[in-house]
Motif scaffolding. Structure first.
Motif, mmCIF file in Angstrom:
data_model
loop_
_atom_site.group_PDB
_atom_site.id
_atom_site.type_symbol
_atom_site.label_atom_id
_atom_site.label_comp_id
_atom_site.label_asym_id
_atom_site.label_seq_id
_atom_site.Cartn_x
_atom_site.Cartn_y
_atom_site.Cartn_z
ATOM 1 N N ILE A 31 0.859 -0.931 -0.207
ATOM 2 C CA ILE A 31 -0.068 -0.140 -0.048
ATOM 3 C C ILE A 31 0.837 1.489 -0.122
ATOM 4 C CG2 ILE A 31 -1.489 1.429 1.191
ATOM 5 C CD1 ILE A 31 -2.687 -1.339 2.285
ATOM 6 N N GLY A 32 1.893 1.189 0.654
ATOM 7 C CA GLY A 32 2.763 2.620 0.919
ATOM 8 C C GLY A 32 3.438 2.886 -0.275
ATOM 9 N N VAL A 33 3.821 1.726 -1.299
ATOM 10 C CA VAL A 33 4.318 2.008 -2.424
ATOM 11 C C VAL A 33 3.386 2.308 -3.376
ATOM 12 C CG1 VAL A 33 5.533 0.776 -4.506
ATOM 13 C CG2 VAL A 33 6.122 0.183 -2.208
ATOM 14 N N LEU A 34 2.210 1.990 -3.533
ATOM 15 C CA LEU A 34 1.234 2.406 -4.464
ATOM 16 C C LEU A 34 0.592 3.814 -4.019
ATOM 17 C CD1 LEU A 34 -1.016 -1.022 -4.595
ATOM 18 C CD2 LEU A 34 0.821 -0.145 -6.339
ATOM 19 N N ARG A 35 0.580 3.989 -2.755
ATOM 20 C CA ARG A 35 0.170 5.378 -2.401
ATOM 21 C C ARG A 35 1.000 6.496 -2.959
ATOM 22 N NH1 ARG A 35 -4.328 7.570 -1.870
ATOM 23 N NH2 ARG A 35 -3.845 8.814 -0.187
ATOM 24 N N LYS A 36 2.557 6.126 -2.972
ATOM 25 C CA LYS A 36 3.315 7.262 -3.206
ATOM 26 C C LYS A 36 3.397 7.243 -4.710
ATOM 27 C CE LYS A 36 6.780 6.722 0.714
ATOM 28 N NZ LYS A 36 5.653 6.225 1.785
ATOM 29 N N LEU A 37 3.012 6.605 -5.307
ATOM 30 C CA LEU A 37 2.682 6.751 -6.670
ATOM 31 C C LEU A 37 1.390 7.301 -7.238
ATOM 32 C CD1 LEU A 37 4.033 3.005 -7.873
ATOM 33 C CD2 LEU A 37 4.945 5.349 -8.228
ATOM 34 N N GLY A 38 0.821 7.794 -6.107
ATOM 35 C CA GLY A 38 -0.362 8.611 -6.514
ATOM 36 C C GLY A 38 -1.657 7.874 -6.878
ATOM 37 N N ILE A 39 -1.847 6.571 -6.158
ATOM 38 C CA ILE A 39 -2.944 5.440 -6.732
ATOM 39 C C ILE A 39 -4.054 5.694 -5.514
ATOM 40 C CG2 ILE A 39 -3.629 3.075 -6.952
ATOM 41 C CD1 ILE A 39 -0.953 2.599 -8.364
ATOM 42 N N SER A 40 -5.171 5.883 -5.591
ATOM 43 C CA SER A 40 -6.177 6.019 -4.693
ATOM 44 C C SER A 40 -6.518 4.876 -3.891
ATOM 45 C CB SER A 40 -7.532 6.304 -5.413
ATOM 46 O OG SER A 40 -8.104 5.460 -6.009
ATOM 47 N N ILE A 41 -7.144 4.819 -2.628
ATOM 48 C CA ILE A 41 -7.449 3.700 -1.818
ATOM 49 C C ILE A 41 -8.277 2.844 -2.488
ATOM 50 C CG2 ILE A 41 -8.588 3.087 0.358
ATOM 51 C CD1 ILE A 41 -7.105 5.501 1.664
ATOM 52 N N SER A 42 -9.322 3.381 -3.396
ATOM 53 C CA SER A 42 -10.084 2.547 -3.982
ATOM 54 C C SER A 42 -9.642 1.638 -4.953
ATOM 55 C CB SER A 42 -11.367 3.431 -4.678
ATOM 56 O OG SER A 42 -10.780 4.288 -5.648
ATOM 57 N N GLU A 43 -8.501 2.231 -5.751
ATOM 58 C CA GLU A 43 -8.022 1.622 -6.884
ATOM 59 C C GLU A 43 -6.766 0.604 -5.997
ATOM 60 O OE1 GLU A 43 -7.302 4.987 -10.439
ATOM 61 O OE2 GLU A 43 -6.167 5.296 -8.396
ATOM 62 N N ILE A 44 -6.449 1.014 -5.084
ATOM 63 C CA ILE A 44 -5.477 -0.199 -4.406
ATOM 64 C C ILE A 44 -6.522 -1.371 -3.807
ATOM 65 C CG2 ILE A 44 -4.257 -0.571 -2.299
ATOM 66 C CD1 ILE A 44 -3.022 2.262 -2.504
ATOM 67 N N LYS A 45 -7.415 -1.182 -3.360
ATOM 68 C CA LYS A 45 -8.633 -2.045 -3.085
ATOM 69 C C LYS A 45 -8.606 -3.062 -4.358
ATOM 70 C CE LYS A 45 -11.484 -0.159 0.309
ATOM 71 N NZ LYS A 45 -12.696 0.372 0.962
ATOM 72 N N ASP A 46 -8.786 -2.612 -5.444
ATOM 73 C CA ASP A 46 -8.889 -3.397 -6.584
ATOM 74 C C ASP A 46 -7.685 -4.051 -6.925
ATOM 75 O OD1 ASP A 46 -11.476 -2.606 -6.888
ATOM 76 O OD2 ASP A 46 -10.969 -0.906 -8.534
ATOM 77 N N ILE A 47 -6.506 -3.392 -6.760
ATOM 78 C CA ILE A 47 -5.294 -4.110 -7.319
ATOM 79 C C ILE A 47 -5.052 -5.178 -6.034
ATOM 80 C CG2 ILE A 47 -2.879 -3.669 -7.074
ATOM 81 C CD1 ILE A 47 -3.517 -0.738 -7.892
ATOM 82 N N LEU A 48 -5.165 -4.961 -4.986
ATOM 83 C CA LEU A 48 -4.940 -5.958 -3.766
ATOM 84 C C LEU A 48 -5.738 -7.351 -4.236
ATOM 85 C CD1 LEU A 48 -4.477 -3.991 -0.559
ATOM 86 C CD2 LEU A 48 -2.722 -5.090 -1.905
ATOM 87 N N ALA A 49 -7.164 -6.898 -4.571
ATOM 88 C CA ALA A 49 -8.161 -8.289 -5.028
ATOM 89 C C ALA A 49 -7.869 -8.915 -6.395
ATOM 90 C CB ALA A 49 -9.397 -7.685 -4.651
ATOM 91 N N SER A 50 -7.092 -8.284 -6.998
ATOM 92 C CA SER A 50 -6.912 -8.675 -8.396
ATOM 93 C C SER A 50 -5.923 -10.052 -8.247
ATOM 94 C CB SER A 50 -6.396 -7.703 -9.515
ATOM 95 O OG SER A 50 -6.099 -8.051 -10.528
ATOM 96 N N THR A 51 -6.352 -10.975 -9.505
ATOM 97 C CA THR A 51 -5.578 -11.949 -9.612
ATOM 98 C C THR A 51 -4.404 -11.664 -10.693
ATOM 99 O OG1 THR A 51 -7.136 -12.934 -11.200
ATOM 100 C CG2 THR A 51 -7.242 -13.788 -9.081
ATOM 101 N N ASN A 52 -4.630 -10.604 -11.455
ATOM 102 C CA ASN A 52 -3.780 -10.061 -12.310
ATOM 103 C C ASN A 52 -3.240 -8.471 -11.996
ATOM 104 O OD1 ASN A 52 -2.406 -9.206 -14.682
ATOM 105 N ND2 ASN A 52 -3.795 -10.099 -16.309
ATOM 106 N N LYS A 53 -2.312 -8.480 -10.983
ATOM 107 C CA LYS A 53 -2.095 -7.104 -10.805
ATOM 108 C C LYS A 53 -1.397 -6.274 -11.730
ATOM 109 C CE LYS A 53 -1.149 -8.587 -6.014
ATOM 110 N NZ LYS A 53 -2.348 -8.263 -5.556
#
Length: 294
Positions: free
Chosen positions: A49-71
């Motif tokens: 999460i820390g890496v993705l947030r520093k890249l400007g990715i929103s929390i809602s998008e991070i939720k999708d990334i963490l849940a995805s089988t194809n990151k």
């Protein structure tokens, strides 16, 4: 690992860790003494999460990334959005440079219409059309469905109908005492509070069976209160009835909602789930259907 160690290991603040837990991104074990014990998996997710947030990715998008089988595919969507933002920023920069050179407003208008506005999200267009609190109110309530762009003539027509409707609609006239009551309540709410409420509503719509089961006792108490004389004499009840009358008579459903479903694929999907959730709720609590006919 306890939270102070987690913060040091992941280079996050305590508030950030608590926020990510509230958002459901991690689920540390709670000990008998109330302390949270973070697992290796929690630590790994927090670093991610820390890496993705520093890249400007929103929390809602991070939720999708963490849940995805194809990151990789999920991240590619984020990169595509960033590419569009870069294009928009470059177009704005070019227009500013031209204005600095000769301050030709007519030329700038043409350039904006042809090269910049095509990059705007629907949310951005609404904020520009309705500056101030009115636009912010719309975007707080519907913004999560308005991150797409107008990419065909049907959506363009739907957007224009929504703007015309919102621009011409008469505001609800509340009696003075109800206006004061409403302002007092809303004045204590911040944008983040309203967004949390909206997120909670969406979560309940997406998991209506779980919501009904987990909140059975509270729902029954609420329905009992809604049928009481105390509620029927309250300012909240009067405001509710005024809002329902406004929605029924103003074209809110026929114009605003119907065109919003055309304009936003995500809202159309949500609306379908909302209808199903309402049916499930009324099937379980048939008396709820009568509440709005008082």
């Amino acid at each position: 690992m306890l939270i102070k160690d987690v913060c040091r290991e992941c280079k996050l603040t305590k508030k950030a860790v608590e926020c990510y837990e509230q958002e459901g991104l991690i689920s540390p074990r709670v000990e008998d003494n109330g302390y949270r014990n973070y697992s290796d998996e929690d630590i790994s997710v927090l670093k991610e999460i820390g890496v993705l947030r520093k890249l400007g990715i929103s929390i809602s998008e991070i939720k999708d990334i963490l849940a995805s089988t194809n990151k990789a595919a999920a991240l590619a969507k984020c990169k595509y959005k960033m590419d569009l933002e870069v294009e928009k920023s470059m177009a704005k920069k070019k227009c500013l440079e031209q204005l600095i050179k000769d301050y030709d407003i007519e030329q700038a208008i043409t350039y904006i219409e042809e090269d910049i506005e095509k990059h705007f999200t629907i949310k951005e267009k609404l904020l520009q059309a309705f500056p101030g609190g009115y636009g912010m109110y719309l975007c707080v309530h519907f913004g999560q469905f308005l991150n797409g762009r107008i990419d065909n003539e049907e959506k363009e027509r739907a957007y224009n109908k929504i703007v015309d409707y919102l621009d011409e609609i008469q505001e609800i006239e509340f009696p003075k005492e109800l206006e004061e009551f409403l302002q007092q309540g809303l004045g204590q709410m911040e944008e983040a509070d309203m967004q949390r409420i909206n997120s909670s509503i969406i979560d309940s719509v997406n998991n209506i069976d779980m919501y009904l089961e987990e909140n059975k006792e509270d729902i029954e108490k609420y329905l009992e209160y809604r049928n009481s004389d105390e509620y029927k004499k309250s300012p909240v009840c009067k405001i509710q009835q005024l809002l329902l009358k406004f929605q029924q008579e103003s074209g809110y459903y026929d114009i605003f909602i119907e065109n919003l479903k055309i304009l936003s694929d995500s809202y159309r999907e949500y609306f379908g789930k909302l209808q199903a959730a309402n049916k499930a709720f009324i099937d379980k609590y048939s008396q709820f259907d009568n509440i709005y006919k008082v």
